[in-house]
Design an enzyme around this catalytic site. Structure first.
Site, PDB file in Angstrom:
ATOM      1  N   ARG A  17      11.439  43.176 -15.606  1.00  0.00           N
ATOM      2  CA  ARG A  17      12.461  44.911 -16.344  1.00  0.00           C
ATOM      3  C   ARG A  17      12.825  45.016 -14.286  1.00  0.00           C
ATOM      4  O   ARG A  17      11.576  44.413 -13.028  1.00  0.00           O
ATOM      5  CB  ARG A  17      11.247  45.499 -16.010  1.00  0.00           C
ATOM      6  CG  ARG A  17      10.518  45.437 -17.478  1.00  0.00           C
ATOM      7  CD  ARG A  17      10.000  46.562 -18.388  1.00  0.00           C
ATOM      8  NE  ARG A  17       8.670  47.087 -17.578  1.00  0.00           N
ATOM      9  CZ  ARG A  17       8.240  48.589 -18.042  1.00  0.00           C
ATOM     10  NH1 ARG A  17       8.499  48.411 -18.965  1.00  0.00           N
ATOM     11  NH2 ARG A  17       7.571  48.451 -17.557  1.00  0.00           N
ATOM     12  N   THR A  48      15.106  52.141 -13.062  1.00  0.00           N
ATOM     13  CA  THR A  48      15.766  51.843 -14.059  1.00  0.00           C
ATOM     14  C   THR A  48      14.471  51.627 -15.587  1.00  0.00           C
ATOM     15  O   THR A  48      15.579  51.414 -16.927  1.00  0.00           O
ATOM     16  CB  THR A  48      16.956  51.448 -14.436  1.00  0.00           C
ATOM     17  OG1 THR A  48      16.367  49.520 -14.094  1.00  0.00           O
ATOM     18  CG2 THR A  48      17.873  51.951 -13.239  1.00  0.00           C
ATOM     19  N   ASP A  84       0.204  45.118 -15.677  1.00  0.00           N
ATOM     20  CA  ASP A  84       1.234  44.004 -15.863  1.00  0.00           C
ATOM     21  C   ASP A  84       0.602  42.769 -16.578  1.00  0.00           C
ATOM     22  O   ASP A  84      -0.108  42.286 -15.470  1.00  0.00           O
ATOM     23  CB  ASP A  84       1.723  44.459 -14.580  1.00  0.00           C
ATOM     24  CG  ASP A  84       2.827  43.297 -13.899  1.00  0.00           C
ATOM     25  OD1 ASP A  84       2.623  42.037 -14.924  1.00  0.00           O
ATOM     26  OD2 ASP A  84       3.946  44.417 -13.445  1.00  0.00           O
ATOM     27  N   ASP A 130       1.448  39.925 -14.139  1.00  0.00           N
ATOM     28  CA  ASP A 130       0.622  39.603 -12.812  1.00  0.00           C
ATOM     29  C   ASP A 130      -1.150  39.491 -12.926  1.00  0.00           C
ATOM     30  O   ASP A 130      -1.203  38.418 -12.338  1.00  0.00           O
ATOM     31  CB  ASP A 130       0.620  41.206 -12.092  1.00  0.00           C
ATOM     32  CG  ASP A 130       1.810  41.569 -10.925  1.00  0.00           C
ATOM     33  OD1 ASP A 130       2.499  40.711 -11.091  1.00  0.00           O
ATOM     34  OD2 ASP A 130       1.976  42.538 -11.395  1.00  0.00           O
TER      35      ASP A 130
HETATM   36  C1  PRP Z   1       7.470  42.778 -18.438  1.00  0.00           C
HETATM   37  C2  PRP Z   1       6.796  42.516 -19.957  1.00  0.00           C
HETATM   38  C3  PRP Z   1       7.746  42.249 -20.893  1.00  0.00           C
HETATM   39  C4  PRP Z   1       8.309  43.214 -20.595  1.00  0.00           C
HETATM   40  C5  PRP Z   1       8.446  44.821 -21.609  1.00  0.00           C
HETATM   41  O1  PRP Z   1       8.071  41.926 -17.922  1.00  0.00           O
HETATM   42  O2  PRP Z   1       5.704  41.119 -20.028  1.00  0.00           O
HETATM   43  O3  PRP Z   1       8.577  41.423 -21.104  1.00  0.00           O
HETATM   44  O4  PRP Z   1       8.062  43.495 -19.272  1.00  0.00           O
HETATM   45  O5  PRP Z   1       8.873  45.915 -20.921  1.00  0.00           O
HETATM   46  P1  PRP Z   1       9.806  46.099 -21.699  1.00  0.00           P
HETATM   47  O6  PRP Z   1       9.890  46.568 -23.477  1.00  0.00           O
HETATM   48  O7  PRP Z   1       9.765  48.094 -21.147  1.00  0.00           O
HETATM   49  O8  PRP Z   1      11.560  45.562 -21.486  1.00  0.00           O
HETATM   50  P2  PRP Z   1       8.069  42.405 -16.467  1.00  0.00           P
HETATM   51  O9  PRP Z   1       9.500  42.829 -16.215  1.00  0.00           O
HETATM   52  O10 PRP Z   1       7.385  42.804 -15.727  1.00  0.00           O
HETATM   53  O11 PRP Z   1       8.484  40.315 -16.190  1.00  0.00           O
HETATM   54  P3  PRP Z   1       7.657  39.251 -15.646  1.00  0.00           P
HETATM   55  O12 PRP Z   1       6.873  39.159 -17.169  1.00  0.00           O
HETATM   56  O13 PRP Z   1       7.527  38.126 -15.183  1.00  0.00           O
HETATM   57  O14 PRP Z   1       6.415  39.936 -14.970  1.00  0.00           O
HETATM   58  N1  URA Z   2       5.056  45.234 -18.844  1.00  0.00           N
HETATM   59  C1  URA Z   2       3.711  44.959 -18.703  1.00  0.00           C
HETATM   60  O1  URA Z   2       3.316  44.416 -18.832  1.00  0.00           O
HETATM   61  N2  URA Z   2       2.611  45.720 -19.291  1.00  0.00           N
HETATM   62  C2  URA Z   2       3.233  46.984 -19.863  1.00  0.00           C
HETATM   63  O2  URA Z   2       1.999  48.330 -19.853  1.00  0.00           O
HETATM   64  C3  URA Z   2       4.390  47.396 -19.638  1.00  0.00           C
HETATM   65  C4  URA Z   2       5.609  46.303 -19.365  1.00  0.00           C
END
Ligand code: PRP
Ligand code: URA
Length: 209
Positions: A104, A108, A200, A203
């Site tokens: 993400r 945005t 997160d 993380d």
């Molecule tokens: C997080 C999570 C989802 C997304 C959800 O990923 O694992 O993929 O955000 O958010 P959304 O429904 O608003 O799209 P992130 O982009 O943080 O990546 P990561 O898993 O690599 O940390």
């Molecule tokens: N991605 C995450 O990992 N946690 C949230 O709460 C939203 C997006």
């Protein structure tokens, strides 16, 4: 309209509460996510079609039930979706695994694609798309669209925690996709994080913060 399957088994709720606790460390977080994935996977695979096969037990011949057809594919959204793969593989050891990389944009909150590798013949399989967090729904919707572009028609979305906003978006854009989730939380905050959520997920799984 797609169905939302809320997995509110007491053990799932108990394990999820430990995951939500900010004091829970990565190792426990990962193990709990794996365990919960087995429970959710049980629900997702509840209606897999069976067929009769002739086998021989040490005692006699019999007609036994086996899962029929081309079986399943598991597709995690990187990174956090990876945390649900091992649990599903416990149930579906021969499932092929594809990967969709999305992150993400921090300002945005829109998803950006950086990787896609899917197994051959995926369009013939039941696809389980995994991502523990369904926040705005942008990542899941884009990943579902990518799968459909490759011909997938039988897809189920496996999440852990969802916001109402994300559920609504997925149901509006992909009404054919059932959603399996262990909790529907209150809302998104100004950073598009789920409240109360668990922070997160990527993380916390990989210990990157
Ligand atoms: C997080 C999570 C989802 C997304 C959800 O990923 O694992 O993929 O955000 O958010 P959304 O429904 O608003 O799209 P992130 O982009 O943080 O990546 P990561 O898993 O690599 O940390
Ligand atoms: N991605 C995450 O990992 N946690 C949230 O709460 C939203 C997006």
């Amino acid at each position: 309209m797609s169905e939302i399957h809320l997995i509110n088994h007491p053990l799932v709720q108990h394990k999820l509460s430990i995951m939500r606790d900010k004091e829970t460390r990565s190792k426990d977080f990962r193990e709990l996510l794996k365990e919960i994935s087995i429970f959710i996977g049980y629900e997702i695979t509840k209606d897999l079609p069976l067929e009769d096969k002739e086998i021989e037990t040490p005692i006699c011949k019999m007609t036994a039930k086996k899962v029929s057809g081309r079986k399943c594919a598991i597709v995690p959204i990187l990174r956090a979706g990876m945390g649900m793969v091992e649990g599903l593989q416990t149930l579906l050891p021969v499932a092929k695994v594809g990967h969709i990389g999305l992150y993400r944009n921090e300002e945005t909150h829109k998803p950006v694609v950086y990787y896609c590798k899917l197994p051959e013949g995926i369009s013939e399989r039941l696809v389980i798309l995994t991502d523990p967090m369904l926040a705005t729904g942008g990542s899941s919707c884009d990943a579902l669209a990518m799968l459909k572009e490759r011909g997938c028609r039988n897809i189920r979305l496996m999440c852990l925690v969802a916001a109402p906003e994300g559920l609504e978006k997925v149901r509006r854009e992909h009404p054919d996709v059932d959603i399996y989730v262990a909790a529907i939380d209150q809302r998104l905050n100004e950073n598009a994080y789920i409240v109360p959520g668990l922070g997160d997920a990527g993380d916390r799984i990989f210990g990157t913060k």
